[in-house]
Design a protein around this motif. Structure first.
Motif, short mmCIF file in Angstrom:
data_model
loop_
_atom_site.label_atom_id
_atom_site.label_comp_id
_atom_site.label_asym_id
_atom_site.label_seq_id
_atom_site.Cartn_x
_atom_site.Cartn_y
_atom_site.Cartn_z
N LEU A 178 78.52 5.75 74.26
CA LEU A 178 78.45 7.16 74.05
C LEU A 178 79.46 8.06 74.47
N PHE A 179 80.36 7.74 75.30
CA PHE A 179 81.54 8.35 75.82
C PHE A 179 82.56 8.01 74.54
N LEU A 180 82.68 6.91 74.14
CA LEU A 180 83.41 6.69 72.95
C LEU A 180 83.36 7.34 71.62
N VAL A 181 82.15 7.72 71.45
CA VAL A 181 81.63 8.20 70.20
C VAL A 181 82.03 9.65 70.45
N THR A 182 82.12 10.40 71.55
CA THR A 182 82.46 11.77 71.91
C THR A 182 84.04 11.89 71.65
N LEU A 183 84.75 11.03 71.63
CA LEU A 183 86.18 11.24 71.68
C LEU A 183 86.65 11.88 70.63
N ARG A 184 86.53 11.36 69.48
CA ARG A 184 87.18 12.21 68.20
C ARG A 184 86.52 13.66 67.92
N PRO A 185 85.26 13.82 67.90
CA PRO A 185 84.55 15.09 68.00
C PRO A 185 84.98 16.12 68.81
N MET A 186 85.19 15.43 70.23
CA MET A 186 85.71 16.34 71.33
C MET A 186 86.91 16.84 70.94
N ALA A 187 87.78 16.04 70.76
CA ALA A 187 89.22 16.41 70.54
C ALA A 187 89.43 17.48 69.40
N ALA A 188 88.58 17.38 68.12
CA ALA A 188 88.59 18.25 67.00
C ALA A 188 88.08 19.55 67.79
N ALA B 253 76.90 -0.54 78.98
CA ALA B 253 77.42 -0.56 77.56
C ALA B 253 76.92 0.69 76.78
N ALA B 254 75.77 1.05 76.90
CA ALA B 254 75.33 2.28 76.44
C ALA B 254 76.09 3.68 76.59
N GLY B 255 76.52 3.48 78.06
CA GLY B 255 77.06 4.78 78.54
C GLY B 255 78.49 4.82 77.92
N LEU B 256 79.20 3.71 78.21
CA LEU B 256 80.41 3.71 77.56
C LEU B 256 80.55 3.90 75.97
N ARG C 22 79.47 14.22 76.82
CA ARG C 22 80.10 13.44 77.78
C ARG C 22 79.70 13.41 79.10
N THR C 23 79.37 14.32 79.75
CA THR C 23 78.84 14.39 81.10
C THR C 23 77.39 13.53 80.99
N ALA C 24 76.91 13.62 79.88
CA ALA C 24 75.55 12.60 80.01
C ALA C 24 76.05 11.09 79.90
N SER C 25 77.19 10.72 79.11
CA SER C 25 77.49 9.63 79.04
C SER C 25 77.93 8.79 80.48
N LEU C 26 78.59 9.77 81.04
CA LEU C 26 79.17 9.34 82.50
C LEU C 26 78.04 8.92 83.44
N GLY C 27 76.80 9.94 83.29
CA GLY C 27 75.74 9.64 84.15
C GLY C 27 74.99 8.39 83.52
N VAL C 28 74.71 8.28 82.32
CA VAL C 28 74.25 6.80 81.76
C VAL C 28 75.14 5.79 82.54
N ALA C 29 76.28 5.63 82.26
CA ALA C 29 77.16 4.50 82.75
C ALA C 29 77.45 4.47 84.19
N LEU D 108 82.02 0.62 88.48
CA LEU D 108 81.64 1.94 88.35
C LEU D 108 82.79 2.91 88.68
N PRO D 109 83.54 2.65 89.76
CA PRO D 109 84.64 3.21 89.75
C PRO D 109 85.80 3.25 88.70
N ALA D 110 85.94 1.92 88.27
CA ALA D 110 86.86 1.75 86.94
C ALA D 110 86.57 2.59 85.86
N LEU D 111 85.16 2.54 85.48
CA LEU D 111 84.68 3.09 84.62
C LEU D 111 84.74 4.58 84.48
N HIS D 112 84.59 5.04 85.82
CA HIS D 112 84.62 6.48 85.87
C HIS D 112 86.22 7.03 85.81
N THR D 113 86.98 6.16 86.27
CA THR D 113 88.65 6.51 86.03
C THR D 113 88.96 6.38 84.57
#
Length: 595
Positions: free
Chosen positions: A169-179, A164-167, A239-246, A283-288
């Motif tokens: 963190l990833f969701l938090v990056t979506l808006r600022p990453m798009a901006a 949940a922490a990795g996911l 984002r890479t860190a979030s993928l590593g955490v999750a 993990l495969p579903a989360l990575h995808t």
């Protein structure tokens, strides 16, 4: 968002069938891990290989059952994605037709073909990918988490927090990453535009002394692009860190907690089943999911902005038009003391006679989403007036002359010459109204007299000789063999070709002369002589200035700076226009460096 909800609300049946197939996928995810755990605990570790093989067979059936599930999902997916594509096509066509109907010949939507083909297909494919990925992750995660709970609740205590922490963190990056992506793209485009404009404007930058300013602007754009790239790289690292955490911490946490889990009664089979859930399902579903949201999601947002964002732009344009928000050029002030009598009379009668040139709220953009080159420009040029046009390269000076000449149609607004709209007028009628002399002058193989009298075939030899003397063209004419001598264009210099074209324009009966940097290859003395002769000619003169000395000689000067057009005499502009003051200062302090 409301339109997205309406779109989904009209397809409840398809969504329900898609959810039912996805529930089967949840069952498959649940069965695989659970069967592996039971095969170990109740089969192989209990000295019952047959039972263990039976449970493994059940896991195999679950894997094989995935094929019809995928087929059923794709069959229902078409019921969501194809209506989306059809709706986008209809909206793109309707908007393009509406723009063409409202904007006239210059308002056609040049990006419509791209939206109808490439952009719509990108939107459909990206949307389909997101639906598949989100659906697969949600239902696979539900099946896997229920499996972990059925094996032992303590497994969720270990696996769920890092997942949940990795996911999160990833969701938090979506808006600022798009901006950050948008800012980086805008900065890169701005830097590219500046480099392209500076490359083609080297002569102007040197002539006006604005090279240092252009260099500073380039350095600022480079710094902005670098800052945007660093920001984007920073969010990419998060984002890479979030993928590593999750993606890695749940497995690591499960390994570290084996002893703790065994102490709470978690069997070896349950541990192996938990690893199966993580490695084969979660993990495969989360990575995808993360990959799809980061790539397909960004593409979908950009494309939908291109397709659907036009409606907001058009609504804003209509509101601005209704509110009368237009870029206004200041009305001319009193005639300068140095104005010739015809020009002074033209100033006095400015509002009582038909203008020689009249631009009414003229806007022109080279593309639907491109920034306007000219934006709601109003301009009146009185008969007999001498108007100079100055501004940085790429600001719209040549575009203005083409609009007045009738060779380019405005996106909006109206262009009149001598009271007649020039847009769409036949070439023969335009030729009687104006003469346009471009930067690269046109001469043809033939006699000198034929070239000079091309626009006035009834000109006498004495009139040709008088014009030749006035423009200082006698040495060239004598070198070519007189008026009956042969002109070979390839053997003439750019300046000689410009002089021939200027004399030809001087002899023309057209009441309006348009010079688009038509003296750029002449030395300052020859340029001054040519402009003075053209200004004494009956009629109106509009000059895109190559040197600011042309602005000083003119009755009025139009300054285009991309923000607000300013028009007035030399003295008025010195007090009103910062750009004009800057250009004039460079010109006065460094004339020896100007070509």
């Amino acid at each position: 968002m409301p339109s997205a909800r309406r779109f989904l609300a009209h397809r409840k049946g398809v969504l329900v069938r898609l959810a039912l197939w996805s529930l089967a996928e949840s069952g498959q995810a649940f069965l695989v891990g659970y069967a592996v755990a039971r095969s170990v605990d109740e089969g192989f570790l209990a000295n019952d290989p047959g039972r263990g093989l039976l449970w493994l067979g059940a896991a195999l059936v679950g894997v094989l059952f995935g094929a019809p599930v995928v087929r059923g999902v794709f069959a229902q997916l078409a019921g969501v994605t194809e209506p989306l594509r059809d709706g986008l096509v209809r909206r793109a066509v309707d908007r393009s037709m509406d723009r063409a109907a409202r904007g006239g010949p210059g308002g056609t939507d040049r990006a419509a073909v791209s939206r109808l083909t490439n952009q719509v297909e990108i939107a459909r494919d990206s949307f389909a990918g997101l639906v598949l990925t989100l659906r697969s992750f949600v239902f696979t995660a539900v099946g896997a988490l229920l499996g972990l709970l059925s094996l032992h609740p303590a497994l969720l205590v270990v696996v769920l927090p890092p997942l949940a922490a990795g996911l999160a963190l990833f969701l938090v990056t979506l808006r600022p990453m798009a901006a950050a992506q948008r800012r980086a793209l805008a900065a890169d485009e701005a830097l590219g535009d500046h480099a392209a404009h500076a490359r083609v404007a080297l002569r102007d930058l040197t002539a006006c002394g604005t090279g240092p300013g252009a260099e500073r602007r380039g350095a600022d754009l480079v710094a902005e692009a670098a800052a945007a790239a660093r920001t984007l790289a920073g969010w990419a690292a998060v984002r890479t860190a979030s993928l590593g955490v999750a993606g890695h911490l749940p497995v690591l946490a499960l390994l570290l907690a084996v002893e703790w889990l065994r102490g709470r009664g978690v069997s070896a089979g349950a541990l192996l089943g938990a690893f199966t859930y993580l490695v084969q399902s979660l993990l495969p579903a989360l990575h995808t999911l993360m990959t799809a949201l980061g790539a397909a999601g960004s593409r979908l947002l950009v494309v939908l902005d291109r397709i659907l964002g036009q409606e907001q732009e058009q609504e804003q344009e209509q509101e601005q038009e209704q509110a009368g928000t237009r870029e206004q050029v200041r009305e001319p002030g009193p005639a300068p003391s140095s104005a010739s009598p015809p020009a002074a009379a033209a100033f006095a009668a400015h509002t009582a006679v038909v203008p020689a040139v009249d631009l009414r709220a003229v806007t022109l953009s080279y593309g639907v989403r491109a920034e306007p080159v000219l934006d709601a420009l109003d301009l009146r040029v009185a008969p007999g007036e001498h108007l100079a046009v100055v501004g940085p390269s790429g600001i719209g000076k040549s575009t203005l002359t083409r609009l007045v000449a009738g060779t380019l149609a405005p996106s909006r607004g109206e262009v009149c010459v001598a009271g007649r709209v020039v847009t769409g007028r036949p070439a023969a009628e335009l030729a009687a109204l104006r003469v346009l002399v471009p930067q690269e002058a046109y001469v043809f193989s033939g006699t000198v007299g034929d070239n000079l009298a091309y626009l006035r075939t009834d000109a006498s030899r004495s009139e040709l000789d008088t014009a030749v003397e006035a423009f200082g063209l006698r040495p060239l004419v004598d070198r070519l063999g007189g008026l009956d001598g042969t002109v070979r264009p390839a053997e003439l210099s750019p300046g000689e070709r410009q002089l021939l074209a200027l004399v030809r324009a001087h002899l023309s009966p057209a009441p309006l002369l348009l010079l688009d940097e038509a003296t750029c290859h002449l030395d300052p003395a020859a340029e001054a002589r040519a402009e003075e002769n053209l200004a004494r000619r009956p009629g109106t003169l509009l000059v895109v200035a190559h040197r600011l000395s042309s602005a000083v000689r003119a009755d009025r000067t139009l300054v285009l700076d991309g923000v607000r057009a300013e028009c007035g005499t030399h003295e008025e502009l010195l007090s009103r226009s910062p750009l004009y003051r800057e250009l004039t200062g460079h010109w006065r302090t460094g004339p020896s460096r100007r070509p």
